[in-house]
Design an enzyme around this catalytic site. Sequence first.
Site, PDB file in Angstrom:
ATOM      1  N   GLN A 133      48.090  44.568  27.690  1.00 56.05           N
ATOM      2  CA  GLN A 133      46.825  44.368  28.411  1.00 56.05           C
ATOM      3  C   GLN A 133      47.113  44.289  29.912  1.00 56.05           C
ATOM      4  O   GLN A 133      46.184  44.292  30.713  1.00 56.05           O
ATOM      5  CB  GLN A 133      46.151  43.069  27.964  1.00 56.05           C
ATOM      6  CG  GLN A 133      45.816  43.021  26.478  1.00 56.05           C
ATOM      7  CD  GLN A 133      45.294  41.667  26.090  1.00 56.05           C
ATOM      8  OE1 GLN A 133      44.102  41.391  26.154  1.00 56.05           O
ATOM      9  NE2 GLN A 133      46.194  40.776  25.681  1.00 56.05           N
TER      10      GLN A 133
ATOM     11  N   ALA B 102      57.763  32.682  27.131  1.00 60.51           N
ATOM     12  CA  ALA B 102      58.146  34.032  26.678  1.00 60.51           C
ATOM     13  C   ALA B 102      59.624  34.318  26.919  1.00 60.51           C
ATOM     14  O   ALA B 102      60.296  34.922  26.067  1.00 60.51           O
ATOM     15  CB  ALA B 102      57.282  35.063  27.396  1.00 60.51           C
TER      16      ALA B 102
ATOM     17  N   HIS C  77      44.530  48.452  29.433  1.00 59.23           N
ATOM     18  CA  HIS C  77      43.618  48.047  30.520  1.00 59.23           C
ATOM     19  C   HIS C  77      43.939  48.768  31.821  1.00 59.23           C
ATOM     20  O   HIS C  77      43.495  48.339  32.893  1.00 59.23           O
ATOM     21  CB  HIS C  77      43.671  46.524  30.721  1.00 59.23           C
ATOM     22  CG  HIS C  77      43.023  45.766  29.592  1.00 59.23           C
ATOM     23  ND1 HIS C  77      43.169  44.413  29.424  1.00 59.23           N
ATOM     24  CD2 HIS C  77      42.243  46.187  28.565  1.00 59.23           C
ATOM     25  CE1 HIS C  77      42.491  44.032  28.348  1.00 59.23           C
ATOM     26  NE2 HIS C  77      41.927  45.100  27.797  1.00 59.23           N
TER      27      HIS C  77
HETATM   28  N1  APR Z   1      55.140  32.307  28.209  1.00 56.55           N
HETATM   29  C1  APR Z   1      54.286  32.577  27.182  1.00 56.55           C
HETATM   30  N2  APR Z   1      52.942  32.483  27.286  1.00 56.55           N
HETATM   31  C2  APR Z   1      52.437  32.109  28.480  1.00 56.55           C
HETATM   32  C3  APR Z   1      53.258  31.812  29.602  1.00 56.55           C
HETATM   33  C4  APR Z   1      54.661  31.937  29.430  1.00 56.55           C
HETATM   34  N3  APR Z   1      55.518  31.672  30.432  1.00 56.55           N
HETATM   35  N4  APR Z   1      52.450  31.462  30.639  1.00 56.55           N
HETATM   36  C5  APR Z   1      51.178  31.540  30.186  1.00 56.55           C
HETATM   37  N5  APR Z   1      51.170  31.917  28.892  1.00 56.55           N
HETATM   38  C6  APR Z   1      50.015  32.142  28.019  1.00 56.55           C
HETATM   39  C7  APR Z   1      48.859  31.200  28.286  1.00 56.55           C
HETATM   40  O1  APR Z   1      48.980  30.032  27.487  1.00 56.55           O
HETATM   41  C8  APR Z   1      47.670  32.050  27.840  1.00 56.55           C
HETATM   42  O2  APR Z   1      47.401  31.854  26.463  1.00 56.55           O
HETATM   43  O3  APR Z   1      49.540  33.437  28.308  1.00 56.55           O
HETATM   44  C9  APR Z   1      48.136  33.492  28.069  1.00 56.55           C
HETATM   45  C10 APR Z   1      47.470  34.159  29.260  1.00 56.55           C
HETATM   46  O4  APR Z   1      46.095  34.241  28.989  1.00 56.55           O
HETATM   47  P1  APR Z   1      45.115  34.960  30.024  1.00 56.55           P
HETATM   48  O5  APR Z   1      45.353  34.438  31.400  1.00 56.55           O
HETATM   49  O6  APR Z   1      43.742  34.887  29.429  1.00 56.55           O
HETATM   50  O7  APR Z   1      45.593  36.486  30.054  1.00 56.55           O
HETATM   51  P2  APR Z   1      45.343  37.589  28.951  1.00 56.55           P
HETATM   52  O8  APR Z   1      45.233  36.995  27.600  1.00 56.55           O
HETATM   53  O9  APR Z   1      46.360  38.638  29.168  1.00 56.55           O
HETATM   54  O10 APR Z   1      43.906  38.177  29.394  1.00 56.55           O
HETATM   55  C11 APR Z   1      43.446  39.298  28.673  1.00 56.55           C
HETATM   56  O11 APR Z   1      41.543  39.435  30.156  1.00 56.55           O
HETATM   57  O12 APR Z   1      40.942  39.181  32.341  1.00 56.55           O
HETATM   58  C12 APR Z   1      41.130  40.119  31.344  1.00 56.55           C
HETATM   59  O13 APR Z   1      41.809  42.355  31.564  1.00 56.55           O
HETATM   60  C13 APR Z   1      42.242  41.038  31.751  1.00 56.55           C
HETATM   61  O14 APR Z   1      44.088  41.878  30.462  1.00 56.55           O
HETATM   62  C14 APR Z   1      43.363  40.710  30.772  1.00 56.55           C
HETATM   63  C15 APR Z   1      42.613  40.170  29.583  1.00 56.55           C
END
Ligand code: APR
Length: 252
Positions: free
Chosen positions: A98, A231, A116
């Site tokens: 994404q 991660a 995306h």
């Molecule tokens: N290791 C693992 N997970 C992590 C870490 C890390 N170091 N840091 C943050 N996270 C997790 C958070 O707990 C959260 O659940 O990554 C996730 C990030 O979530 P979002 O910020 O919502 O990002 P994402 O899920 O990729 O968003 C999806 O939403 O805004 C739109 O198009 C945009 O691609 C994006 C989509």
Amino acid sequence: MFKSIPESLNRIVILTGAGVSAESGIQTFRGADGLWENHRLEDVAMPEAFARDPLLVQRFYNERRRQLTSASTKPNAAHLALAKLESAFDGNVLLVTQNIDNLHERAGSKHLIHMHGELMKARCIACGETSPLCAASGIDIDPSTNCRQCARTGTLRPHIVWFGEIPLQMDDIYHALASADLFISIGTSGNVYPAAGFVDAANQSGATTVELNLEASATRGAFKYHYDGAATTLVPAFVDAVLQRNASDRPQ
Ligand code: APR
């Protein structure tokens, strides 16, 4: 540690979100303050925002490209482990991200779908052509930038799928999920569809589903297994466990 890895593994589909790039210094979308780099998503990640204030949106993504191409932003151990999995695994690995950053490519992943879009590409609204943005050609898009295909100026936008737009290569993704025997979701909050629904498609096709995330995502309940952690800790360990299983499955 990872009892979730099925026997005779052949086809792996991985979904990543912003959490896989967090430890490379790229901010996730739904941080504590709910802002993305101090902006509301509706002000920078929607077609209406671009129509309302194209300069603000272009400036926002120009800034994201400067951050991504800065010397301090590099692939982390999770990106590198996923590239190692693709190259060392006997079967098929598809990485669906994404994320709009290019850290998976820079780590070596090749069988990759950016559902995306991609920060380092521009798209011409007039002719539809996408073109790479690089240091040589300049990484900014501004009203004077011209399309290399149709030569018009002022018609370029980021090649990014904004809210309300259709994600890319969805048929390829669902085709891969239909025959996957392992689906791994890494670093995504499970808030945004259709990506958040991939786990359901994987469950329907009988795949083992695993979530690796800092905390429970909104779709945690749909996963057969889940492991909480960063991660850069979880992904290399999980990849090593998959490759060990792969090696033990080979005829001796
Ligand atoms: N290791 C693992 N997970 C992590 C870490 C890390 N170091 N840091 C943050 N996270 C997790 C958070 O707990 C959260 O659940 O990554 C996730 C990030 O979530 P979002 O910020 O919502 O990002 P994402 O899920 O990729 O968003 C999806 O939403 O805004 C739109 O198009 C945009 O691609 C994006 C989509």
